[in-house]
Design a protein around this motif. Structure first.
Motif, PDB file in Angstrom:
ATOM      1  N   ALA A   7       0.902  -1.243   0.135  1.00  0.00           N
ATOM      2  CA  ALA A   7      -0.041   0.020   0.037  1.00  0.00           C
ATOM      3  C   ALA A   7       0.965   1.205  -0.140  1.00  0.00           C
ATOM      4  CB  ALA A   7      -0.838  -0.325   1.132  1.00  0.00           C
ATOM      5  N   LEU A   8       2.024   1.299   0.675  1.00  0.00           N
ATOM      6  CA  LEU A   8       2.787   2.443   0.977  1.00  0.00           C
ATOM      7  C   LEU A   8       3.475   2.642  -0.660  1.00  0.00           C
ATOM      8  CD1 LEU A   8       4.382   4.583   2.447  1.00  0.00           C
ATOM      9  CD2 LEU A   8       6.139   2.819   3.039  1.00  0.00           C
ATOM     10  N   PHE A   9       3.888   1.607  -1.386  1.00  0.00           N
ATOM     11  CA  PHE A   9       4.379   1.766  -2.686  1.00  0.00           C
ATOM     12  C   PHE A   9       3.419   2.502  -3.377  1.00  0.00           C
ATOM     13  CE2 PHE A   9       4.729  -0.386  -6.854  1.00  0.00           C
ATOM     14  CZ  PHE A   9       6.012   0.280  -7.191  1.00  0.00           C
ATOM     15  N   VAL A  10       2.120   1.708  -3.621  1.00  0.00           N
ATOM     16  CA  VAL A  10       1.215   2.425  -4.462  1.00  0.00           C
ATOM     17  C   VAL A  10       0.816   3.744  -4.088  1.00  0.00           C
ATOM     18  CG1 VAL A  10      -1.282   2.100  -5.074  1.00  0.00           C
ATOM     19  CG2 VAL A  10       0.115   0.059  -5.034  1.00  0.00           C
ATOM     20  N   HIS A  11       0.570   4.274  -2.673  1.00  0.00           N
ATOM     21  CA  HIS A  11       0.602   5.574  -2.312  1.00  0.00           C
ATOM     22  C   HIS A  11       1.694   6.505  -2.911  1.00  0.00           C
ATOM     23  CE1 HIS A  11      -1.397   8.331   0.519  1.00  0.00           C
ATOM     24  NE2 HIS A  11      -0.057   8.500   1.003  1.00  0.00           N
ATOM     25  N   ILE A  12       2.964   6.150  -2.940  1.00  0.00           N
ATOM     26  CA  ILE A  12       4.077   6.674  -3.331  1.00  0.00           C
ATOM     27  C   ILE A  12       4.000   6.831  -4.942  1.00  0.00           C
ATOM     28  CG2 ILE A  12       6.388   6.819  -3.518  1.00  0.00           C
ATOM     29  CD1 ILE A  12       6.709   5.664  -0.654  1.00  0.00           C
ATOM     30  N   LEU A  13       3.666   5.788  -5.313  1.00  0.00           N
ATOM     31  CA  LEU A  13       3.746   5.883  -6.761  1.00  0.00           C
ATOM     32  C   LEU A  13       2.255   6.888  -7.510  1.00  0.00           C
ATOM     33  CD1 LEU A  13       4.858   4.527  -9.307  1.00  0.00           C
ATOM     34  CD2 LEU A  13       2.796   2.850  -9.262  1.00  0.00           C
ATOM     35  N   GLY A  14       1.341   6.968  -6.390  1.00  0.00           N
ATOM     36  CA  GLY A  14       0.146   7.681  -7.053  1.00  0.00           C
ATOM     37  C   GLY A  14       0.789   9.297  -6.729  1.00  0.00           C
ATOM     38  N   ALA A  15       1.348   9.585  -5.676  1.00  0.00           N
ATOM     39  CA  ALA A  15       2.084  10.621  -5.513  1.00  0.00           C
ATOM     40  C   ALA A  15       2.986  11.176  -6.525  1.00  0.00           C
ATOM     41  CB  ALA A  15       2.765  10.840  -4.104  1.00  0.00           C
ATOM     42  N   LEU A  16       3.724  10.417  -6.924  1.00  0.00           N
ATOM     43  CA  LEU A  16       4.618  10.676  -7.992  1.00  0.00           C
ATOM     44  C   LEU A  16       4.086  10.950  -9.488  1.00  0.00           C
ATOM     45  CD1 LEU A  16       7.487   7.887  -7.438  1.00  0.00           C
ATOM     46  CD2 LEU A  16       7.589  10.353  -7.271  1.00  0.00           C
ATOM     47  N   ALA A  17       2.907  10.289  -9.599  1.00  0.00           N
ATOM     48  CA  ALA A  17       1.997  10.509 -10.941  1.00  0.00           C
ATOM     49  C   ALA A  17       1.352  11.974 -10.726  1.00  0.00           C
ATOM     50  CB  ALA A  17       1.103   9.449 -10.986  1.00  0.00           C
ATOM     51  N   LEU A  18       0.822  12.050  -9.271  1.00  0.00           N
ATOM     52  CA  LEU A  18       0.212  13.446  -9.327  1.00  0.00           C
ATOM     53  C   LEU A  18       1.221  14.410  -9.360  1.00  0.00           C
ATOM     54  CD1 LEU A  18      -2.285  14.856  -8.064  1.00  0.00           C
ATOM     55  CD2 LEU A  18      -1.231  14.902  -6.072  1.00  0.00           C
ATOM     56  N   PHE A  19       2.218  14.598  -8.882  1.00  0.00           N
ATOM     57  CA  PHE A  19       3.148  15.486  -8.978  1.00  0.00           C
ATOM     58  C   PHE A  19       3.963  15.733 -10.427  1.00  0.00           C
ATOM     59  CE2 PHE A  19       3.056  15.743  -4.302  1.00  0.00           C
ATOM     60  CZ  PHE A  19       2.859  17.232  -4.275  1.00  0.00           C
ATOM     61  N   GLY A  20       4.027  14.408 -11.137  1.00  0.00           N
ATOM     62  CA  GLY A  20       4.439  14.534 -12.368  1.00  0.00           C
ATOM     63  C   GLY A  20       3.350  15.336 -13.260  1.00  0.00           C
ATOM     64  N   ALA A  21       2.201  15.037 -13.163  1.00  0.00           N
ATOM     65  CA  ALA A  21       0.912  15.575 -13.911  1.00  0.00           C
ATOM     66  C   ALA A  21       1.028  17.153 -13.440  1.00  0.00           C
ATOM     67  CB  ALA A  21      -0.267  14.989 -13.603  1.00  0.00           C
ATOM     68  N   MET A  22       1.250  17.469 -12.331  1.00  0.00           N
ATOM     69  CA  MET A  22       1.215  18.826 -12.181  1.00  0.00           C
ATOM     70  C   MET A  22       2.428  19.485 -12.633  1.00  0.00           C
ATOM     71  SD  MET A  22      -0.277  18.991  -8.162  1.00  0.00           S
ATOM     72  CE  MET A  22      -1.221  20.434  -8.236  1.00  0.00           C
ATOM     73  N   GLY A  23       3.511  18.954 -12.852  1.00  0.00           N
ATOM     74  CA  GLY A  23       4.744  19.689 -13.314  1.00  0.00           C
ATOM     75  C   GLY A  23       4.185  19.966 -14.788  1.00  0.00           C
ATOM     76  N   LEU A  24       3.833  18.828 -15.553  1.00  0.00           N
ATOM     77  CA  LEU A  24       3.332  19.011 -16.877  1.00  0.00           C
ATOM     78  C   LEU A  24       2.358  20.103 -17.126  1.00  0.00           C
ATOM     79  CD1 LEU A  24       3.824  17.716 -19.632  1.00  0.00           C
ATOM     80  CD2 LEU A  24       2.214  16.119 -19.047  1.00  0.00           C
ATOM     81  N   GLU A  25       1.316  20.038 -16.159  1.00  0.00           N
ATOM     82  CA  GLU A  25       0.228  21.137 -16.135  1.00  0.00           C
ATOM     83  C   GLU A  25       0.957  22.464 -16.080  1.00  0.00           C
ATOM     84  OE1 GLU A  25      -4.013  22.517 -14.310  1.00  0.00           O
ATOM     85  OE2 GLU A  25      -3.163  21.023 -13.576  1.00  0.00           O
ATOM     86  N   TRP A  26       1.806  22.535 -15.239  1.00  0.00           N
ATOM     87  CA  TRP A  26       2.581  23.895 -15.037  1.00  0.00           C
ATOM     88  C   TRP A  26       3.349  24.394 -16.325  1.00  0.00           C
ATOM     89  CZ3 TRP A  26       5.863  25.084 -10.168  1.00  0.00           C
ATOM     90  CH2 TRP A  26       6.324  26.430  -9.931  1.00  0.00           C
ATOM     91  N   VAL A  27       4.132  23.541 -16.899  1.00  0.00           N
ATOM     92  CA  VAL A  27       4.991  23.855 -18.125  1.00  0.00           C
ATOM     93  C   VAL A  27       3.798  24.052 -19.209  1.00  0.00           C
ATOM     94  CG1 VAL A  27       6.184  22.728 -19.995  1.00  0.00           C
ATOM     95  CG2 VAL A  27       6.817  22.374 -17.560  1.00  0.00           C
ATOM     96  N   ALA A  28       2.867  23.455 -19.228  1.00  0.00           N
ATOM     97  CA  ALA A  28       1.757  23.736 -20.311  1.00  0.00           C
ATOM     98  C   ALA A  28       1.217  24.981 -20.205  1.00  0.00           C
ATOM     99  CB  ALA A  28       0.782  22.572 -20.377  1.00  0.00           C
ATOM    100  N   LEU A  29       1.018  25.169 -18.916  1.00  0.00           N
ATOM    101  CA  LEU A  29       0.141  26.623 -18.714  1.00  0.00           C
ATOM    102  C   LEU A  29       1.007  27.912 -19.017  1.00  0.00           C
ATOM    103  CD1 LEU A  29      -1.681  26.025 -15.313  1.00  0.00           C
ATOM    104  CD2 LEU A  29      -2.765  26.843 -17.479  1.00  0.00           C
ATOM    105  N   LEU A  30       2.292  27.602 -18.702  1.00  0.00           N
ATOM    106  CA  LEU A  30       3.536  28.640 -19.100  1.00  0.00           C
ATOM    107  C   LEU A  30       3.664  28.819 -20.443  1.00  0.00           C
ATOM    108  CD1 LEU A  30       6.184  28.148 -16.161  1.00  0.00           C
ATOM    109  CD2 LEU A  30       4.194  30.063 -16.272  1.00  0.00           C
ATOM    110  N   ASN A  31       3.757  27.895 -21.354  1.00  0.00           N
ATOM    111  CA  ASN A  31       3.752  27.881 -22.673  1.00  0.00           C
ATOM    112  C   ASN A  31       2.642  28.338 -23.249  1.00  0.00           C
ATOM    113  OD1 ASN A  31       6.569  27.038 -23.456  1.00  0.00           O
ATOM    114  ND2 ASN A  31       6.174  25.308 -22.186  1.00  0.00           N
TER     115      ASN A  31
END
Length: 145
Positions: A7-31
């Motif tokens: 469960a901890l592994f899945v939890h961390i994997l979800g957090a990585l996906a979330l922050f990866g998507a947020m980083g991509l959203e930030w780059v897309a918004l700025l561009n």
């Protein structure tokens, strides 16, 4: 491997996906704020088509794994309730505030050819989308804290 460590592994994997998507959203918004041509804007808008799939899966992994870990070691931590309420607020903000505005923006850009109209340029430079994103990012970082 215990259920908790899985469960901890899945939890961390979800957090990585979330922050990866947020980083991509930030780059897309700025561009998007930098484009002048409708074709360029449409290319960056394609990135936003990914988010309705990524965000729900990331949050689902985070919440389900978090609930599993909570059930295993519940000690009355109030922060868990605050985090769950924050997740609901984030989901509402993402869908209602950002999602609607981006859908409207995409419709306007779909009708454009060549250089974007002054109205669409102004909409792209409106601080609203970036501001809502920054609030969502702050909430998310607060949950991690």
């Amino acid at each position: 491997m215990t259920l908790y460590s899985l469960a901890l592994f899945v939890h961390i994997l979800g957090a990585l996906a979330l922050f990866g998507a947020m980083g991509l959203e930030w780059v897309a918004l700025l561009n998007l704020r930098r484009v002048e041509m409708a074709e360029q804007a449409r290319e960056w808008l394609k990135v936003f088509a990914l988010f309705p799939r990524i965000y729900p899966l990331a949050w689902l992994a985070i919440i389900l794994a978090g609930l599993c870990m909570t059930a295993a070691v519940w000690k009355g931590a109030g922060w868990i309730i605050v985090a769950l309420v924050s997740v609901v607020v984030l989901g509402a903000a993402g869908g209602a505030l950002t999602g609607r505005r981006m859908a409207s923006l995409a419709q306007g850009i779909a009708r454009e050819k060549g250089i974007l109209s002054t109205r669409l340029q102004a909409t792209l430079h409106d601080p609203y989308l970036l501001g809502v994103f920054q609030v969502r990012l702050a909430f998310t970082l607060g949950i991690v804290f």
